[in-house]
Design a protein around this motif. Structure first.
Motif, PDB file in Angstrom:
ATOM      1  N   ILE A 226       0.855  -1.187   0.000  1.00 57.57           N
ATOM      2  CA  ILE A 226       0.000   0.000   0.000  1.00 57.57           C
ATOM      3  C   ILE A 226       0.891   1.237   0.000  1.00 57.57           C
ATOM      4  O   ILE A 226       1.809   1.362   0.824  1.00 57.57           O
ATOM      5  N   CYS A 227       0.626   2.132  -0.933  1.00 62.30           N
ATOM      6  CA  CYS A 227       1.418   3.349  -1.082  1.00 62.30           C
ATOM      7  C   CYS A 227       0.538   4.574  -0.811  1.00 62.30           C
ATOM      8  O   CYS A 227      -0.658   4.557  -1.104  1.00 62.30           O
ATOM      9  N   ARG A 228       1.156   5.610  -0.283  1.00 60.07           N
ATOM     10  CA  ARG A 228       0.431   6.842  -0.025  1.00 60.07           C
ATOM     11  C   ARG A 228       1.294   8.038  -0.405  1.00 60.07           C
ATOM     12  O   ARG A 228       2.521   7.939  -0.528  1.00 60.07           O
ATOM     13  N   LEU A 229       0.649   9.182  -0.598  1.00 60.26           N
ATOM     14  CA  LEU A 229       1.347  10.437  -0.841  1.00 60.26           C
ATOM     15  C   LEU A 229       1.603  11.157   0.478  1.00 60.26           C
ATOM     16  O   LEU A 229       0.849  10.992   1.443  1.00 60.26           O
ATOM     17  N   ASP A 230       2.657  11.963   0.490  1.00 54.49           N
ATOM     18  CA  ASP A 230       2.899  12.778   1.671  1.00 54.49           C
ATOM     19  C   ASP A 230       1.858  13.902   1.738  1.00 54.49           C
ATOM     20  O   ASP A 230       1.014  14.050   0.849  1.00 54.49           O
ATOM     21  N   ASP A 231       1.906  14.686   2.797  1.00 55.39           N
ATOM     22  CA  ASP A 231       0.889  15.710   3.014  1.00 55.39           C
ATOM     23  C   ASP A 231       0.890  16.783   1.925  1.00 55.39           C
ATOM     24  O   ASP A 231      -0.119  17.429   1.688  1.00 55.39           O
ATOM     25  N   GLY A 232       2.032  16.951   1.257  1.00 50.05           N
ATOM     26  CA  GLY A 232       2.099  17.941   0.183  1.00 50.05           C
ATOM     27  C   GLY A 232       1.735  17.399  -1.182  1.00 50.05           C
ATOM     28  O   GLY A 232       1.796  18.118  -2.178  1.00 50.05           O
ATOM     29  N   PHE A 233       1.362  16.113  -1.242  1.00 52.16           N
ATOM     30  CA  PHE A 233       0.983  15.458  -2.502  1.00 52.16           C
ATOM     31  C   PHE A 233       2.109  15.509  -3.533  1.00 52.16           C
ATOM     32  O   PHE A 233       1.852  15.661  -4.733  1.00 52.16           O
ATOM     33  N   THR A 234       3.350  15.380  -3.095  1.00 49.69           N
ATOM     34  CA  THR A 234       4.472  15.458  -4.030  1.00 49.69           C
ATOM     35  C   THR A 234       5.291  14.175  -4.089  1.00 49.69           C
ATOM     36  O   THR A 234       6.010  13.961  -5.060  1.00 49.69           O
TER      37      THR A 234
ATOM     38  N   LYS B  76     -15.654  10.028  -0.500  1.00 50.36           N
ATOM     39  CA  LYS B  76     -15.512  10.929   0.639  1.00 50.36           C
ATOM     40  C   LYS B  76     -14.201  11.712   0.616  1.00 50.36           C
ATOM     41  O   LYS B  76     -14.035  12.658   1.378  1.00 50.36           O
ATOM     42  N   ALA B  77     -13.270  11.314  -0.228  1.00 51.80           N
ATOM     43  CA  ALA B  77     -12.001  12.025  -0.324  1.00 51.80           C
ATOM     44  C   ALA B  77     -12.195  13.362  -1.016  1.00 51.80           C
ATOM     45  O   ALA B  77     -13.129  13.556  -1.796  1.00 51.80           O
ATOM     46  N   THR B  78     -11.308  14.300  -0.741  1.00 52.97           N
ATOM     47  CA  THR B  78     -11.392  15.601  -1.393  1.00 52.97           C
ATOM     48  C   THR B  78     -11.038  15.469  -2.873  1.00 52.97           C
ATOM     49  O   THR B  78     -10.295  14.568  -3.276  1.00 52.97           O
ATOM     50  N   SER B  79     -11.572  16.390  -3.669  1.00 53.81           N
ATOM     51  CA  SER B  79     -11.266  16.368  -5.102  1.00 53.81           C
ATOM     52  C   SER B  79      -9.782  16.603  -5.334  1.00 53.81           C
ATOM     53  O   SER B  79      -9.191  16.057  -6.271  1.00 53.81           O
ATOM     54  N   GLN B  80      -9.147  17.398  -4.479  1.00 60.67           N
ATOM     55  CA  GLN B  80      -7.720  17.659  -4.605  1.00 60.67           C
ATOM     56  C   GLN B  80      -6.904  16.389  -4.394  1.00 60.67           C
ATOM     57  O   GLN B  80      -5.980  16.088  -5.151  1.00 60.67           O
ATOM     58  N   SER B  81      -7.251  15.615  -3.379  1.00 58.14           N
ATOM     59  CA  SER B  81      -6.497  14.389  -3.118  1.00 58.14           C
ATOM     60  C   SER B  81      -6.736  13.353  -4.213  1.00 58.14           C
ATOM     61  O   SER B  81      -5.800  12.649  -4.614  1.00 58.14           O
ATOM     62  N   ARG B  82      -7.955  13.272  -4.730  1.00 57.80           N
ATOM     63  CA  ARG B  82      -8.209  12.322  -5.818  1.00 57.80           C
ATOM     64  C   ARG B  82      -7.406  12.683  -7.058  1.00 57.80           C
ATOM     65  O   ARG B  82      -6.860  11.807  -7.737  1.00 57.80           O
ATOM     66  N   ALA B  83      -7.341  13.981  -7.367  1.00 60.34           N
ATOM     67  CA  ALA B  83      -6.559  14.415  -8.522  1.00 60.34           C
ATOM     68  C   ALA B  83      -5.076  14.133  -8.311  1.00 60.34           C
ATOM     69  O   ALA B  83      -4.372  13.706  -9.233  1.00 60.34           O
ATOM     70  N   ALA B  84      -4.590  14.367  -7.098  1.00 58.02           N
ATOM     71  CA  ALA B  84      -3.177  14.130  -6.803  1.00 58.02           C
ATOM     72  C   ALA B  84      -2.831  12.650  -6.940  1.00 58.02           C
ATOM     73  O   ALA B  84      -1.775  12.291  -7.484  1.00 58.02           O
TER      74      ALA B  84
END
Length: 203
Positions: free
Chosen positions: A69-77, A130-138
């Motif tokens: 399972i992989c995730r992005l950091d808080d800055g989505f970078t 339920k996720a934000t549109s910003q996080s889905r795009a990232a």
């Protein structure tokens, strides 16, 4: 700050409300820099850490894990490994957060129509409503960056709700992917940004 600007007698409130940038063309200038900043955050390049790729090859080698399972950091970078494990499909569902996206490799065992036991590495793009549109795009950007570093044998699956990750449903799509070969050629590549993919049907 937004409330102060919206209530200022010198600046009219936009017809669509304080946060509205999609409805009326009358959105006033104080919101324009905020919109550009949000767009820059979404479209910025995502770096995939080497541990994601190493974990993928470890999974393919059938060593100690069947789930990455992989995730992005808080800055989505930056995309990095969050968890390694041996999970059942039900445990995978319980591990994914209800309101945050994730990317996951999962080695799914299944039987073909003639009863032959096989497995297929799935690249699950978990994008809950339920996720934000910003996080889905990232995470869509991260998916593109991740696919570019893989060997093409994974089968990409998009899931928006728990029902999309039911074992029978995943196995059905794994069988469909195997019918066209490990490279999943012939499956509509438009369903997954940056590479071949298989969109789950709407429920």
């Amino acid at each position: 700050m937004l409330t102060t600007l919206a209530n200022s007698p010198e600046i009219p409130r936009p017809l669509g409300g304080v946060g509205d940038v999609t409805g009326s063309a009358l959105c006033y200038k104080p919101h324009r820099p905020r919109l550009r900043q949000r767009e820059n955050t979404i479209t910025s390049e995502v770096t995939v850490e080497d541990d994601c790729i190493s974990a993928y090859w470890e999974l393919k080698a059938k060593r100690d894990v069947n789930t990455v399972i992989c995730r992005l950091d808080d800055g989505f970078t930056t995309c990095r490994v969050e968890r390694l494990g041996n999970l059942t499909p039900d445990e995978l569902v319980l591990t994914l957060p209800a309101n945050e996206p994730r990317l996951a490799f999962y080695d799914l065992p299944f039987a073909t129509v003639d009863g032959t036991r096989q497995s297929q590495v799935l690249l699950v793009s978990w994008l809950p409503e339920k996720a934000t549109s910003q996080s889905r795009a990232a995470y869509s950007q991260a998916l593109c960056a991740l696919v570019d570093k893989l060997d093409g044998s994974e089968l990409s699956i998009r899931a928006r709700e728990v029902a999309d990750l039911a074992y029978d449903r995943l196995a059905s799509h794994a069988r469909a992917g195997k019918q066209t070969g490990d490279s999943v050629d012939g499956i509509d590549s438009a369903t997954t940004p940056g590479g071949p993919g298989l969109a789950l049907p709407e429920t």
